[in-house]
Design a protein around this motif. Structure first.
Motif, PDB file in Angstrom:
ATOM      1  N   SER A  22      -4.019 117.378   4.251  1.00 32.28           N
ATOM      2  CA  SER A  22      -2.776 118.304   4.862  1.00 32.28           C
ATOM      3  C   SER A  22      -2.572 118.056   6.273  1.00 32.28           C
ATOM      4  O   SER A  22      -1.330 118.337   6.511  1.00 32.28           O
ATOM      5  N   GLU A  23      -3.218 117.474   7.297  1.00 27.94           N
ATOM      6  CA  GLU A  23      -3.138 117.678   8.644  1.00 27.94           C
ATOM      7  C   GLU A  23      -1.965 116.591   8.917  1.00 27.94           C
ATOM      8  O   GLU A  23      -1.960 115.574   8.401  1.00 27.94           O
ATOM      9  N   SER A  24      -1.293 116.874  10.057  1.00 30.47           N
ATOM     10  CA  SER A  24      -0.421 116.143  10.580  1.00 30.47           C
ATOM     11  C   SER A  24      -0.812 115.424  11.777  1.00 30.47           C
ATOM     12  O   SER A  24      -0.931 115.919  12.666  1.00 30.47           O
ATOM     13  N   SER A  28      -0.711 113.447  15.174  1.00 33.20           N
ATOM     14  CA  SER A  28       0.496 113.284  16.043  1.00 33.20           C
ATOM     15  C   SER A  28      -0.027 112.636  17.346  1.00 33.20           C
ATOM     16  O   SER A  28      -1.173 112.286  17.508  1.00 33.20           O
ATOM     17  N   ARG A  34       4.240 104.717  13.496  1.00 29.51           N
ATOM     18  CA  ARG A  34       5.049 105.140  12.357  1.00 29.51           C
ATOM     19  C   ARG A  34       6.497 104.451  12.374  1.00 29.51           C
ATOM     20  O   ARG A  34       7.073 103.907  11.494  1.00 29.51           O
ATOM     21  N   ASN A  82       0.745 105.872   7.043  1.00 26.25           N
ATOM     22  CA  ASN A  82      -0.281 107.212   6.741  1.00 26.25           C
ATOM     23  C   ASN A  82      -1.358 106.907   7.769  1.00 26.25           C
ATOM     24  O   ASN A  82      -1.901 105.711   8.036  1.00 26.25           O
TER      25      ASN A  82
END
Length: 294
Positions: free
Chosen positions: A240-242, A244, A252, A263
């Motif tokens: 679930s982590e994003s 950055s 991306r 991903n």
């Protein structure tokens, strides 16, 4: 005259200090982000320069070999020309036959010299070109020299890519490997795979940076096990982590330009994984989804 209580003065001072600290923190955060971005760009430039140097060294080696052959051929040509000159004084027919042979030798020598010029000019043109998948193996070599163990597998039938798409994929690969070395350190193993489909490509880069760091820092097997241990909560958090960061954002965006799905995430107890899936790369021209009427 209104009285100003000490606690009111204290509150004002604390508020001012908080504002100043917040401003300093934001400035530091911005400076840190800019520094990370600059380091990433500098690392990419360094790798590009090393790749270019490796390619040019290979071409120089070929040029030296061909040049040696051309010099020897020219030396033989001059020797035979001198012999023909002396033979012409006593036997003109021998001189004619020698001149015919000299023409053939001259053509061979000229061909060798043209090969030298062709390779030199190709080197100049490649130097001006952007890197692509043809530079991937050189990239792997540079990363291995820096301490990253790189394994590569490829499946499916490769098809030609448009230059922009090829550059985007190369940059994603380059950034992912540079991040693996940066965060995992020397001894990290990265596994790169290209899976070609009829119309697309899946790029996958997995590394064991967490395990590599644990191997360097652990004195015993139990210490290593403790450093690489993880729970189901860690797995859920990784899903679930994003992630950055300037490098991740650039990868991306490069993938999205060509219809790719990007991903990146942590593999608890192991390392980091980066994937870019391009479903229709064969026909994607880099302007899908872009409003060209503006």
């Amino acid at each position: 005259m209104a009285w100003v209580f000490p606690w009111q003065i204290l509150c004002v001072v604390l508020a001012a200090v908080c504002v100043i600290l917040a401003v300093l923190w934001l400035m530091g955060l911005r400076r840190n982000r800019r520094s990370r971005f600059d380091r990433s760009a500098a690392e990419r430039v360094r790798i590009d320069l090393e790749l270019s140097l490796a390619e040019q060294q290979g071409r120089l080696a070929i040029i030296r070999e061909l040049q040696d052959v051309a010099v020897l051929s020219l030396a033989r040509l001059i020797t035979r020309a001198e012999g023909a000159r002396y033979a012409a004084e006593s036997d003109p027919s021998t001189a004619v036959r020698a001149a015919t042979a000299l023409v053939e030798d001259g053509r061979v020598t000229l061909a060798d010299l043209r090969r030298v010029l062709t390779i030199a000019r190709e080197g100049e043109s490649i130097q001006a070109m952007q890197p692509g998948l043809q530079s991937a193996r050189n990239l792997f070599g540079v990363m291995r020299d820096a301490g990253l163990a790189v394994g590569f597998t490829e499946s499916g039938d490769r098809f030609p890519l448009k230059p922009g798409a090829e550059l985007a994929i190369y940059r994603i690969l380059q950034s992912a490997l540079a991040n693996a070395l940066k965060h995992g350190g020397v001894g990290t193993e990265a596994r790169v795979s290209f899976t070609w489909t009829q119309d697309g490509l899946q790029l996958l880069i997995d590394d064991d940076g967490i395990r590599a760091a644990a191997r360097r820092e652990s004195a015993t097997a139990s210490d290593f096990a403790a450093r690489t241990a993880y729970t189901i909560d860690d797995d859920l958090r990784a899903l679930s982590e994003s992630i950055s960061g300037a490098g991740i954002t650039q990868m991306r965006e490069r993938a999205q330009l060509f219809g790719g799905i990007f991903n990146a995430g942590t593999v608890p107890g192991v390392g980091f994984s980066v994937s870019a899936v391009f479903p229709s790369l064969r026909f994607h021209n880099g302007v899908h989804g872009v409003d060209l009427s503006r």
